[in-house]
Design a protein around this motif. Structure first.
Motif, PDB file in Angstrom:
ATOM      1  N   LYS A  53     -10.241  23.912  -0.788  1.00 46.55           N
ATOM      2  CA  LYS A  53     -10.782  22.616  -1.161  1.00 46.55           C
ATOM      3  C   LYS A  53      -9.617  21.627  -1.059  1.00 46.55           C
ATOM      4  O   LYS A  53      -8.563  21.839  -1.677  1.00 46.55           O
ATOM      5  N   ILE A  54      -9.799  20.570  -0.284  1.00 48.42           N
ATOM      6  CA  ILE A  54      -8.694  19.652  -0.008  1.00 48.42           C
ATOM      7  C   ILE A  54      -9.032  18.263  -0.527  1.00 48.42           C
ATOM      8  O   ILE A  54      -9.950  17.597  -0.038  1.00 48.42           O
ATOM      9  N   ILE A  55      -8.279  17.849  -1.543  1.00 46.04           N
ATOM     10  CA  ILE A  55      -8.345  16.481  -2.056  1.00 46.04           C
ATOM     11  C   ILE A  55      -7.271  15.682  -1.340  1.00 46.04           C
ATOM     12  O   ILE A  55      -6.097  16.065  -1.358  1.00 46.04           O
ATOM     13  N   THR A  56      -7.636  14.604  -0.691  1.00 44.86           N
ATOM     14  CA  THR A  56      -6.655  13.837   0.077  1.00 44.86           C
ATOM     15  C   THR A  56      -6.238  12.573  -0.678  1.00 44.86           C
ATOM     16  O   THR A  56      -7.073  11.849  -1.215  1.00 44.86           O
ATOM     17  N   MET A  57      -4.952  12.352  -0.695  1.00 43.20           N
ATOM     18  CA  MET A  57      -4.407  11.136  -1.289  1.00 43.20           C
ATOM     19  C   MET A  57      -4.762   9.924  -0.431  1.00 43.20           C
ATOM     20  O   MET A  57      -4.732  10.003   0.801  1.00 43.20           O
ATOM     21  N   VAL A  58      -5.113   8.824  -1.079  1.00 44.17           N
ATOM     22  CA  VAL A  58      -5.198   7.539  -0.384  1.00 44.17           C
ATOM     23  C   VAL A  58      -4.279   6.566  -1.119  1.00 44.17           C
ATOM     24  O   VAL A  58      -4.600   6.080  -2.201  1.00 44.17           O
ATOM     25  N   ARG A  59      -3.117   6.366  -0.550  1.00 46.03           N
ATOM     26  CA  ARG A  59      -2.089   5.489  -1.118  1.00 46.03           C
ATOM     27  C   ARG A  59      -1.285   4.948   0.053  1.00 46.03           C
ATOM     28  O   ARG A  59      -0.633   5.713   0.770  1.00 46.03           O
ATOM     29  N   PRO A  60      -1.299   3.644   0.279  1.00 41.28           N
ATOM     30  CA  PRO A  60      -0.748   3.101   1.515  1.00 41.28           C
ATOM     31  C   PRO A  60       0.758   2.854   1.519  1.00 41.28           C
ATOM     32  O   PRO A  60       1.339   2.633   2.587  1.00 41.28           O
ATOM     33  N   ARG A  61       1.370   2.893   0.342  1.00 44.26           N
ATOM     34  CA  ARG A  61       2.799   2.576   0.256  1.00 44.26           C
ATOM     35  C   ARG A  61       3.379   3.151  -1.023  1.00 44.26           C
ATOM     36  O   ARG A  61       2.653   3.621  -1.910  1.00 44.26           O
ATOM     37  N   SER A  62       4.714   3.064  -1.111  1.00 46.42           N
ATOM     38  CA  SER A  62       5.395   3.480  -2.335  1.00 46.42           C
ATOM     39  C   SER A  62       5.276   2.376  -3.391  1.00 46.42           C
ATOM     40  O   SER A  62       4.575   1.385  -3.193  1.00 46.42           O
ATOM     41  N   ALA A  63       5.983   2.541  -4.487  1.00 48.22           N
ATOM     42  CA  ALA A  63       5.967   1.628  -5.641  1.00 48.22           C
ATOM     43  C   ALA A  63       4.651   1.777  -6.404  1.00 48.22           C
ATOM     44  O   ALA A  63       4.093   2.874  -6.463  1.00 48.22           O
ATOM     45  N   GLY A  64       4.154   0.680  -6.968  1.00 50.91           N
ATOM     46  CA  GLY A  64       3.033   0.767  -7.894  1.00 50.91           C
ATOM     47  C   GLY A  64       1.676   0.745  -7.252  1.00 50.91           C
ATOM     48  O   GLY A  64       1.507   1.106  -6.080  1.00 50.91           O
ATOM     49  N   PHE A  65       0.681   0.286  -8.016  1.00 49.64           N
ATOM     50  CA  PHE A  65      -0.716   0.485  -7.644  1.00 49.64           C
ATOM     51  C   PHE A  65      -1.538  -0.795  -7.716  1.00 49.64           C
ATOM     52  O   PHE A  65      -2.758  -0.750  -7.769  1.00 49.64           O
ATOM     53  N   CYS A  66      -0.841  -1.919  -7.692  1.00 43.31           N
ATOM     54  CA  CYS A  66      -1.513  -3.223  -7.666  1.00 43.31           C
ATOM     55  C   CYS A  66      -1.463  -3.713  -6.218  1.00 43.31           C
ATOM     56  O   CYS A  66      -0.427  -4.167  -5.729  1.00 43.31           O
ATOM     57  N   TYR A  67      -2.590  -3.591  -5.530  1.00 40.04           N
ATOM     58  CA  TYR A  67      -2.613  -3.760  -4.083  1.00 40.04           C
ATOM     59  C   TYR A  67      -3.165  -5.109  -3.652  1.00 40.04           C
ATOM     60  O   TYR A  67      -3.999  -5.705  -4.339  1.00 40.04           O
ATOM     61  N   SER A  68      -2.725  -5.544  -2.493  1.00 43.76           N
ATOM     62  CA  SER A  68      -3.260  -6.758  -1.880  1.00 43.76           C
ATOM     63  C   SER A  68      -4.648  -6.469  -1.309  1.00 43.76           C
ATOM     64  O   SER A  68      -5.043  -5.305  -1.124  1.00 43.76           O
ATOM     65  N   ASN A  69      -5.384  -7.515  -0.988  1.00 42.53           N
ATOM     66  CA  ASN A  69      -6.703  -7.344  -0.382  1.00 42.53           C
ATOM     67  C   ASN A  69      -6.602  -6.577   0.935  1.00 42.53           C
ATOM     68  O   ASN A  69      -7.466  -5.746   1.249  1.00 42.53           O
ATOM     69  N   GLU A  70      -5.549  -6.856   1.690  1.00 45.25           N
ATOM     70  CA  GLU A  70      -5.370  -6.190   2.978  1.00 45.25           C
ATOM     71  C   GLU A  70      -5.123  -4.682   2.781  1.00 45.25           C
ATOM     72  O   GLU A  70      -5.668  -3.847   3.527  1.00 45.25           O
ATOM     73  N   GLU A  71      -4.304  -4.340   1.787  1.00 46.59           N
ATOM     74  CA  GLU A  71      -4.041  -2.927   1.507  1.00 46.59           C
ATOM     75  C   GLU A  71      -5.312  -2.207   1.054  1.00 46.59           C
ATOM     76  O   GLU A  71      -5.571  -1.060   1.450  1.00 46.59           O
ATOM     77  N   ILE A  72      -6.105  -2.869   0.240  1.00 46.01           N
ATOM     78  CA  ILE A  72      -7.348  -2.264  -0.245  1.00 46.01           C
ATOM     79  C   ILE A  72      -8.305  -2.004   0.905  1.00 46.01           C
ATOM     80  O   ILE A  72      -8.941  -0.942   0.973  1.00 46.01           O
TER      81      ILE A  72
END
Length: 245
Positions: A53-72
């Motif tokens: 069973k494979i859970i895949t990460m979705v995280r576009p960059r390092s640092a925190g988790f407050c993303y821009s509209n483009e990143e979302i």
């Protein structure tokens, strides 16, 4: 039944976890940055050659988790692509600048995940950066999150075990609690017995040499001079054996 989830950074890591006896992994890239979105190739090959069973990460960059509209927007496309290619779930986390959960973005991601039968939604260790863990977990429950990966708002889960135990007591009938960070064969059994969790997340980390990492005064090292992290099949076997999975 106890579940040991192995944190993987590649197809080779998934093979090591599988050969070591794991049943579930979280697939990432760039584990030295805390884990970023994996390649489709690593997911496809892992699904072809294991029954994990494979859970895949979705995280576009390092640092925190407050993303821009483009990143979302990219994250939503990534999630759909991963699910289209066989991912069994998505690990993600959206926060507002004040450390509360970004409800709007989380709802958008949940809409993508829920459009795939049986796909799981995992709110990752962005939870450990939330301003109030009780408000955060209740928000996750309201939004339909299946599982939270957490170190108990400490650097290592062993130091956050008091909060983890409390979350298990209060909320485990509504949401799964998955402790991670620093979990290994030396502490897992006592930790699981003390906190009441039935699953843990572990990297079972080892190191492998690539002699071309540092040459001619040019270095791509991030640990020692020429190595990079891998999952150890031996450590996976040890952890699973000792926790009686």
């Amino acid at each position: 039944m106890r579940v040991i989830e192995i944190c993987c950074g590649s197809y080779e890591d998934c093979l090591a976890a599988y050969k070591g006896g794991a049943k579930r992994v979280e697939l990432n890239s760039a584990l030295h940055l805390g884990g970023l979105t994996p390649s489709l190739g690593s997911l496809i090959k892992s699904k072809q050659n294991t029954d994990l069973k494979i859970i895949t990460m979705v995280r576009p960059r390092s640092a925190g988790f407050c993303y821009s509209n483009e990143e979302i927007e990219v994250m939503l496309v990534d999630a759909k692509a991963l699910l289209d290619h066989g991912a069994d779930g998505i690990a993600f986390g959206f926060l507002d600048q004040d450390g509360t959960i970004d409800v709007t973005s989380t709802k958008r991601m949940m809409s993508v995940i829920r459009s795939y039968p049986n796909a799981e939604a995992v709110f990752h260790r962005a939870f450990d950066c939330t301003a109030n863990p009780y408000e955060a977990i209740e928000t996750c429950i309201e939004l339909g999150i299946d599982r939270i990966l957490t170190s108990g708002q400490e650097a290592k889960a062993i130091d956050g075990k008091a909060l983890i135990k409390e979350l298990v007591l209060k909320y485990s009938d509504k949401i799964e609690i998955l402790p991670g960070s620093g979990m290994n064969d030396t502490n897992a059994v006592a930790f699981m017995n003390e906190t009441g969790v039935n699953q843990i997340h572990s990297s079972c980390k080892d190191w492998k040499i690539d002699p071309t990492t540092t040459m001619n005064g040019v270095s791509y090292a991030y640990h020692n001079e020429n190595d990079y992290e891998i999952v150890s099949e031996k450590k996976v076997k040890q952890l699973i054996t000792i926790t009686n999975v």
